[in-house]
Write an enzyme that holds these catalytic residues in place. Structure first.
Site, PDB file in Angstrom:
ATOM      1  N   GLY A  34       0.825  -1.280   0.004  1.00 27.37           N
ATOM      2  CA  GLY A  34      -0.056  -0.025  -0.190  1.00 27.37           C
ATOM      3  C   GLY A  34       0.718   1.367  -0.026  1.00 27.37           C
ATOM      4  N   LEU A  35       0.298   2.497  -0.065  1.00 30.12           N
ATOM      5  CA  LEU A  35       1.186   3.521  -0.158  1.00 30.12           C
ATOM      6  C   LEU A  35       1.636   3.944   1.203  1.00 30.12           C
ATOM      7  CD1 LEU A  35      -1.681   5.796  -1.956  1.00 30.12           C
ATOM      8  CD2 LEU A  35       0.466   4.987  -3.088  1.00 30.12           C
ATOM      9  N   SER A  36       2.502   4.688   1.019  1.00 29.76           N
ATOM     10  CA  SER A  36       3.401   5.402   2.164  1.00 29.76           C
ATOM     11  C   SER A  36       2.290   6.087   3.255  1.00 29.76           C
ATOM     12  CB  SER A  36       4.296   6.066   1.882  1.00 29.76           C
ATOM     13  OG  SER A  36       5.127   6.778   3.005  1.00 29.76           O
ATOM     14  N   GLY A  37       2.279   5.600   4.513  1.00 29.61           N
ATOM     15  CA  GLY A  37       1.425   6.095   5.348  1.00 29.61           C
ATOM     16  C   GLY A  37       0.021   5.584   5.497  1.00 29.61           C
ATOM     17  N   SER A  38      -0.181   4.364   4.764  1.00 27.50           N
ATOM     18  CA  SER A  38      -1.198   3.570   4.638  1.00 27.50           C
ATOM     19  C   SER A  38      -1.464   2.666   6.031  1.00 27.50           C
ATOM     20  CB  SER A  38      -1.574   2.669   3.314  1.00 27.50           C
ATOM     21  OG  SER A  38      -0.361   1.783   3.225  1.00 27.50           O
ATOM     22  N   GLY A  39      -0.371   2.473   6.669  1.00 31.97           N
ATOM     23  CA  GLY A  39      -0.270   1.733   7.834  1.00 31.97           C
ATOM     24  C   GLY A  39       0.175   0.422   8.052  1.00 31.97           C
ATOM     25  N   LYS A  40       1.115   0.131   6.823  1.00 32.75           N
ATOM     26  CA  LYS A  40       1.776  -1.122   6.620  1.00 32.75           C
ATOM     27  C   LYS A  40       2.626  -1.552   7.872  1.00 32.75           C
ATOM     28  CE  LYS A  40       3.851   0.155   2.887  1.00 32.75           C
ATOM     29  NZ  LYS A  40       3.310   1.505   3.180  1.00 32.75           N
ATOM     30  N   SER A  41       3.434  -0.872   8.363  1.00 34.98           N
ATOM     31  CA  SER A  41       4.423  -1.385   9.497  1.00 34.98           C
ATOM     32  C   SER A  41       3.527  -1.390  10.839  1.00 34.98           C
ATOM     33  CB  SER A  41       5.311  -0.356   9.604  1.00 34.98           C
ATOM     34  OG  SER A  41       6.318  -0.316   8.597  1.00 34.98           O
ATOM     35  N   SER A 108       5.959  -1.846  -2.402  1.00 34.92           N
ATOM     36  CA  SER A 108       6.141  -2.807  -3.500  1.00 34.92           C
ATOM     37  C   SER A 108       5.079  -2.537  -4.245  1.00 34.92           C
ATOM     38  CB  SER A 108       5.967  -4.326  -2.955  1.00 34.92           C
ATOM     39  OG  SER A 108       4.647  -4.322  -1.953  1.00 34.92           O
TER      40      SER A 108
END
Length: 199
Positions: A34-41, A108
């Site tokens: 997902g986009l940067s800031g979408s909450g992946k980490s 990715s």
């Protein structure tokens, strides 16, 4: 003559199924994209924490952390992004072979790269989790200040601004992080794993 001609894959004595039996669960890669800031980490670590608290063997591979070490020689250009994802795919595969549930938190952005990684794994071992969050929300959050720098032209090839993000065609799980709590998102992912008899 290339190096590949002089090496042979050495089979291990302990098989993946043996590690599954010992651990009491199967292994897989949870591929958060997902986009940067979408909450992946954030979500990957929340899932990892819940798995750990329930006695499962798990680990998180985080995009920024990997670029501090293994991939610190790579830029953010398209060719290096491709290599970044290939390396992570290979590392994730080693974790899965070792019987671990590994959460991979990387933007990715390109479908082709994600599909190449998917092909490294057996059926049901690669679980693509698309964090669907509007770019306006991601940019508002901007936890690392990257969108601001990208808008100022200080970052080239920034996903969502000057470089595309290709939405997954058919991810196993879709999480709308702007509408769902962390707790609900974690439950959705663990429910999927239980449904697939990984847990």
């Amino acid at each position: 003559m290339g190096t590949q001609n002089n090496i042979t894959w050495h089979k291990t004595t302990v098989a993946k199924k043996d590690r599954h039996h010992l651990n009491g669960h199967k292994s897989c890669v949870l591929w958060f994209t997902g986009l940067s800031g979408s909450g992946k980490s954030t979500l990957a670590n929340a899932v990892d924490h819940e798995l750990f608290s329930q006695g499962y063997h798990s680990y998180v591979l985080d995009g920024d952390n990997i670029r501090h070490g293994l991939n610190r020689d790579l830029s953010f250009g398209k060719a290096d992004r491709k290599e970044n994802i290939r390396r992570i795919g290979e590392v994730a595969k080693l974790f899965v072979d070792s019987g671990i549930i590994v959460s991979s938190a990387f933007i990715s952005p390109f479908r082709e790269d994600r599909e190449l990684v998917r092909k490294m794994f057996a059926a049901d071992e690669f679980i693509e989790i698309y964090l669907n969050c509007p770019i306006q929300i991601c940019e508002y959050r901007d936890p690392k200040g990257l969108y601001k720098k990208a808008r100022q032209g200080k970052i080239e090839d920034f996903t969502g601004i000057s470089s595309p993000y290709e939405i997954p065609d058919s991810p196993e799980i879709i999480i709308e992080t702007n509408n769902m709590t962390i707790e609900h998102s974690v439950k959705q992912i663990l429910s999927y794993l239980k449904g697939k008899k990984i847990l």
